[in-house]
Design an enzyme around this catalytic site. Sequence first.
Site, PDB file in Angstrom:
ATOM      1  NE  ARG A  11     -15.399  40.840  44.600  1.00 36.07           N
ATOM      2  CZ  ARG A  11     -15.083  41.791  43.421  1.00 36.07           C
ATOM      3  NH1 ARG A  11     -13.862  42.009  43.324  1.00 36.07           N
ATOM      4  NH2 ARG A  11     -15.500  43.042  43.179  1.00 36.07           N
ATOM      5  CG  LEU A  12     -11.043  32.340  42.757  1.00 38.00           C
ATOM      6  CD1 LEU A  12     -10.012  32.277  41.946  1.00 38.00           C
ATOM      7  CD2 LEU A  12     -11.766  32.184  42.772  1.00 38.00           C
TER       8      LEU A  12
END
Length: 216
Positions: free
Chosen positions: A195-196
């Site tokens: 989720r970066l």
Amino acid sequence: MELTKESLQNLRQEYRSAVLSEQDIDQNPVVQFKIWFQQALDAQLYEPNVMTLATATANGIPSARIVLLKGFDEQGFVFYTNYESHKGRELQENPRAALVFFWAELERQVRIEGEVSKVAPELSTEYFHSRPHGSQIGAMVSPQSQVIKSRDELENHIVILKEKYADQVVPRPDHWGGYVVKPTSMEFWQGRPSRLHDRIRYKFVDGSWIIDRLAP
């Protein structure tokens, strides 16, 4: 899969297909959009011109729906609709909008915010007459977003107009035409692991585009 609170919370996809860096993007967001849109076409995505259009009333009450992108250039992003529809009335009150494209197969999203105006009448007429005959009749028949008694009411009206305009040019209704969203902000999102995600935003300030990276 049975839908439960846990199964819904555990729905997730790990994004790994690409990266997005400041070194690789074009300095003009419209050019960058063209690059990504062409890649969506090359990937043969289903209707890559599908976009969410968000509008709001003068009091800030929002609404959103799916529409189709029908053109874009340095002047903005164009779609067509009924000017008397729910979105048309909101744009009359509050001529600002947001667009969202989501190309899941490429793990990409584009967000656009900007000011909205109607396109020139001749452009609306040109596009209207490029549409299939049935779509032209449909634009004349439908009082979009208004309450109607039944579908039969629409279909009966369609039959009448199809007979009337069987051998004639269908005139573009005054209440139907195009809008252009002139962007003041554009954000390009590329899915990344854990989720970066990569988020690059272009913001129009004092006549030029400022580019920033945003935290995911």
